[in-house]
Every structure is written in structure tokens, then in C-alpha cells.
Design an enzyme around this catalytic site. Structure first.
Site, short mmCIF file in Angstrom:
data_model
loop_
_atom_site.label_atom_id
_atom_site.label_comp_id
_atom_site.label_asym_id
_atom_site.label_seq_id
_atom_site.Cartn_x
_atom_site.Cartn_y
_atom_site.Cartn_z
N GLY A 48 0.83 -1.19 0.00
CA GLY A 48 0.00 0.00 0.00
C GLY A 48 0.87 1.25 0.00
O GLY A 48 2.09 1.19 0.18
N CYS A 58 6.12 9.63 0.06
CA CYS A 58 4.74 9.22 0.39
C CYS A 58 3.69 10.13 -0.23
O CYS A 58 2.54 10.13 0.17
CB CYS A 58 4.55 9.11 1.90
SG CYS A 58 5.72 7.99 2.68
#
Length: 182
Positions: free
Chosen positions: A48, A144
């Protein structure tokens, strides 16, 4: 179900990994030539999250844990974050979660990325704690996918190199406290 839960530690050669989040590739700033010049490979991952960096001096933990007894991925993520928060506290760093963001933070500086995957309620992938990481490599990405924050390391925060083996041992103890079946 044929083996017990495990926690595997490693350090990677310099690599940017792209998670499954849609648009993660847009957060790669450096082109292929710049990545190659810095000795950084680019790899797609089935974890993820967005894009992150892995490299020497960063402690990467891969928990392989059955969640069959407690099928709650959000609780698992909070527990994983708790392991890192407790570890950092033992090194004198007060860290926390950040509302709406995964990972561990020191104010607006991210010190640990978390990207997990689960298959048949067994976890894989995990966390990347910046211990003595070369932070210059984060310049080639939007870590991120978060543009309103920066990244940091234990060494930067403590203004001295940190014993990677001591951090690993502490993570293992805290992990066992939170996940007693490992």
C-alpha cells in the site's frame, strides 16, 4: 498457519519503491538518468501507499503475521505505529501519529514510513525507520506523496550516528510486547 509469526529486518540498496496508490509515479521527481547517477533503482511494489526511498542506514521491518484471530487492518496499523513510537521514545525521541497520515512523525518531519499488504489475512511489507539514512536521496521524490512535510532520521534528530543494531534490538523487544506471538 504452518509457521509462527515472524519479523524480518533488512537494509536495502538504494531504491525508490512505488506503492499501489494511484498516481504514485507522479511523485518521482528525478528522471531515469538522475536516478542512475545517484545509484537508485526504481521498482513497483505491491504494498500500500505511495512512493518512498529505501537504502543503507534505514532499518526496514517486514512483519509476517496472521491476522486471522483479529481481522482488523486499521488496528494492525495502529499497533505497528505503536511499536515504532515506543522504540523512538527509548532513544529519547518523542514521536506521534499525524491525523490523516500513516507513519510516525516528529512534528512535521516523517521519520518512519509504513506500507503494508495483507493476503489471506497474513501481513507482508511493513515499515522503514530512518536511522542513519542518507537523507539527500529523498530529494528525488515527494516522499509518500506528502508535499507539506519533510523527512528526517534518528541521526539527524539526535545530531549523532545511532547504533543500528541497538535500534533493531529495541524494535524487536517492542514488537514482541505488542505482538506476543512473534
Amino acid at each position: 498457519g504452518s509457521i509462527a509469526d515472524h519479523l524480518v529486518f533488512t537494509q536495502h540498496q538504494p531504491v525508490y519503491t512505488l506503492g499501489l496508490r494511484k498516481g504514485a509515479d507522479r511523485h518521482l521527481i528525478w528522471d531515469a538518468a538522475a536516478c542512475q547517477a545517484h545509484g537508485i533503482e526504481v521498482v513497483r511494489s505491491n504494498r500500500g501507499g505511495d512512493i518512498t526511498y529505501h537504502g543503507p542506514g534505514q532499518l526496514v521491518g517486514y512483519p509476517i503475521i496472521s491476522l486471522q484471530a483479529r481481522r482488523d487492518l486499521h488496528a494492525y496499523l495502529r499497533d505497528l505505529e505503536s511499536v515504532v513510537i515506543k522504540t523512538l521514545k527509548r532513544f529519547g525521541l518523542s514521536s506521534q501519529r499525524r491525523s490523516g497520515k500513516t507513519g510516525i512523525w516528529l512534528g512535521s518531519r516523517k521519520i518512519c514510513a509504513i506500507g503494508v499488504a495483507v493476503r489471506s489475512w497474513v501481513t507482508y511489507h511493513g515499515f522503514a525507520l530512518n536511522v542513519n539514512t542518507d537523507m539527500k536521496h529523498f530529494a528525488g521524490i515527494v516522499p509518500c506523496g506528502i508535499s507539506d512535510a519533510s523527512v528526517t532520521s534518528m541521526a539527524d534528530e539526535l545530531a549523532a550516528p545511532v547504533d543500528l543494531h541497538a535500534v533493531q534490538a529495541t524494535l524487536a523487544v517492542e514488537f514482541k510486547n505488542v505482538f506476543p506471538n512473534t
